[in-house]
Design an enzyme around this catalytic site. Sequence first.
Site, PDB file in Angstrom:
ATOM      1  N   SER A  49       0.858  -1.185   0.000  1.00 49.61           N
ATOM      2  CA  SER A  49       0.000   0.000   0.000  1.00 49.61           C
ATOM      3  C   SER A  49       0.895   1.237   0.000  1.00 49.61           C
ATOM      4  O   SER A  49       2.094   1.148   0.317  1.00 49.61           O
ATOM      5  CB  SER A  49      -0.889   0.005   1.247  1.00 49.61           C
ATOM      6  OG  SER A  49      -0.083   0.160   2.412  1.00 49.61           O
ATOM      7  N   ASP A  84      -0.747  -1.602  -4.226  1.00 40.80           N
ATOM      8  CA  ASP A  84      -2.141  -1.840  -3.845  1.00 40.80           C
ATOM      9  C   ASP A  84      -2.864  -0.500  -3.669  1.00 40.80           C
ATOM     10  O   ASP A  84      -2.366   0.379  -2.960  1.00 40.80           O
ATOM     11  CB  ASP A  84      -2.145  -2.633  -2.521  1.00 40.80           C
ATOM     12  CG  ASP A  84      -3.514  -3.178  -2.158  1.00 40.80           C
ATOM     13  OD1 ASP A  84      -4.351  -3.343  -3.056  1.00 40.80           O
ATOM     14  OD2 ASP A  84      -3.728  -3.452  -0.958  1.00 40.80           O
ATOM     15  N   HIS A  85      -4.004  -0.336  -4.305  1.00 40.65           N
ATOM     16  CA  HIS A  85      -4.798   0.902  -4.197  1.00 40.65           C
ATOM     17  C   HIS A  85      -3.964   2.150  -4.455  1.00 40.65           C
ATOM     18  O   HIS A  85      -3.917   3.073  -3.646  1.00 40.65           O
ATOM     19  CB  HIS A  85      -5.484   0.997  -2.830  1.00 40.65           C
ATOM     20  CG  HIS A  85      -6.614   0.045  -2.698  1.00 40.65           C
ATOM     21  ND1 HIS A  85      -7.857   0.261  -3.259  1.00 40.65           N
ATOM     22  CD2 HIS A  85      -6.680  -1.164  -2.104  1.00 40.65           C
ATOM     23  CE1 HIS A  85      -8.634  -0.782  -3.003  1.00 40.65           C
ATOM     24  NE2 HIS A  85      -7.947  -1.662  -2.313  1.00 40.65           N
ATOM     25  N   GLU A 135      -9.910  -0.528 -10.671  1.00 36.94           N
ATOM     26  CA  GLU A 135     -11.034  -0.788  -9.762  1.00 36.94           C
ATOM     27  C   GLU A 135     -12.266   0.003 -10.161  1.00 36.94           C
ATOM     28  O   GLU A 135     -12.190   1.157 -10.550  1.00 36.94           O
ATOM     29  CB  GLU A 135     -10.660  -0.446  -8.316  1.00 36.94           C
ATOM     30  CG  GLU A 135     -11.824  -0.670  -7.358  1.00 36.94           C
ATOM     31  CD  GLU A 135     -11.447  -0.607  -5.882  1.00 36.94           C
ATOM     32  OE1 GLU A 135     -12.165  -1.222  -5.084  1.00 36.94           O
ATOM     33  OE2 GLU A 135     -10.467   0.057  -5.535  1.00 36.94           O
ATOM     34  N   GLY A 178     -10.691  -4.917   6.004  1.00 35.54           N
ATOM     35  CA  GLY A 178     -10.679  -5.062   7.464  1.00 35.54           C
ATOM     36  C   GLY A 178     -11.651  -6.124   7.949  1.00 35.54           C
ATOM     37  O   GLY A 178     -12.037  -7.019   7.215  1.00 35.54           O
ATOM     38  N   GLY A 209     -10.127 -10.019   1.558  1.00 31.61           N
ATOM     39  CA  GLY A 209     -10.285 -11.475   1.679  1.00 31.61           C
ATOM     40  C   GLY A 209     -10.368 -11.993   3.103  1.00 31.61           C
ATOM     41  O   GLY A 209     -10.757 -13.130   3.338  1.00 31.61           O
ATOM     42  N   ASN A 231      -4.635  -9.193   3.969  1.00 28.98           N
ATOM     43  CA  ASN A 231      -3.735  -8.345   4.741  1.00 28.98           C
ATOM     44  C   ASN A 231      -4.059  -8.436   6.228  1.00 28.98           C
ATOM     45  O   ASN A 231      -3.242  -8.859   7.032  1.00 28.98           O
ATOM     46  CB  ASN A 231      -3.824  -6.889   4.242  1.00 28.98           C
ATOM     47  CG  ASN A 231      -2.793  -5.983   4.910  1.00 28.98           C
ATOM     48  OD1 ASN A 231      -1.859  -6.453   5.541  1.00 28.98           O
ATOM     49  ND2 ASN A 231      -2.968  -4.688   4.791  1.00 28.98           N
ATOM     50  N   THR A 232      -5.299  -8.083   6.583  1.00 26.77           N
ATOM     51  CA  THR A 232      -5.698  -8.025   7.995  1.00 26.77           C
ATOM     52  C   THR A 232      -5.427  -9.342   8.714  1.00 26.77           C
ATOM     53  O   THR A 232      -4.941  -9.356   9.846  1.00 26.77           O
ATOM     54  CB  THR A 232      -7.201  -7.662   8.107  1.00 26.77           C
ATOM     55  OG1 THR A 232      -7.438  -6.469   7.358  1.00 26.77           O
ATOM     56  CG2 THR A 232      -7.618  -7.446   9.545  1.00 26.77           C
TER      57      THR A 232
END
Length: 287
Positions: A49, A84-85, A135, A178, A209, A231-232
Amino acid sequence: MLVSATEMLKKAKAGKYAVGQFNINNLEWTKAILLTAQENNSPVILGVSEGAGKYMCGYKTIVGMVNGMIEEMNITVPVALHLDHGSFEHCYKCMEAGFSSVMFDGSHYAIDENVEKTKKLVADCAAKGISLEAEVGAIGGEEDGVIGKGECADPNECKMIADLGIDFLAAGIGNIHGKYPENWEGLSFETLDAIQQLTGDMPLVLHGGTGIPADMIKKAISLGVAKINVNTECQLAFTAATRKYIEEGKDLQGKGFDPRKVLAPGVEAIKATVKEKMELFGSINKA
C-alpha cells in the site's frame, strides 16, 4: 526475478483457482510470504500500500529488498511486486522504482475521469511489461450510518474499464476491507456473475479477503475471481503470536530479548496463515 502478474492470473482463471496477494509491511513479512510460496510451489503477489511504501522507506527500498531476497533465498516461483490501491501519481513512482505490477484505484473519480486516467496507464504499463489492475465500485446499501453490504460495482462500468486493455479488474461485490461487521450481507454473486458475463476472460480480483467464509471464497473463484487480497488476517496472526511471546515472559529468559527471537513466532504465524490461504485458493503446486 520479479514478473508481471498477467500470466499467473490468466492461468489461475483458466484453471479455476486464485493467486493470493499478501500485503507486506517489513522484512519479516516479506521473508515469511516468499518462503511459504516457495515451500508450497505457489505463485504469489506481494502487495504494497502507499502507507506501507512510506513506512518501508520508499518504493526503491522495497524493490531492492524483494529482489535481494528472491536471489539470496533462491526463490524460483513466480513473484509479482504490486502497488495496492495506488493513486495515479504513485503508479508512476512504482513503475520507475521497478515494481512489476500496479493497481490504479480510480474508483473515487467519476467514470469518465477513471477511464481517461486508466487509458494512459494501460499504454504506459504495456510499454514496460508491467501488469495493471483497475477498480470499479460504488458504495452499496446503508442502514443507520453503517454500511452492511459493502461496495457493489455497476457491471456496465466494469466492462467499460475492462475494455481499455487492463490486465485484471477489482470490482466491488459487497466485500469490504478489514474486519466484517456483524450485519454484513455477504458477497453479491449476482453482481459477480453479471460482471464476468460482460468481461469474459478478464481475471477478477476480490479485495478484503479476510473474514469471508471459505464457501463464499470458493464460489467467487468459480465465477472468475483469480486474485484474492489478504492483509488483515496476517496482521492479526502476527500480533497474536507476538503478544503470546511477551505475555509468557519469553523475552525475559536468556537472550529472549533479541529482536530475531521476539519476531520469530509472528513470522511463523504469518507463514501458517499464508499457507492456509494458498490451500483455500487452490494455488499450491501451480507455480
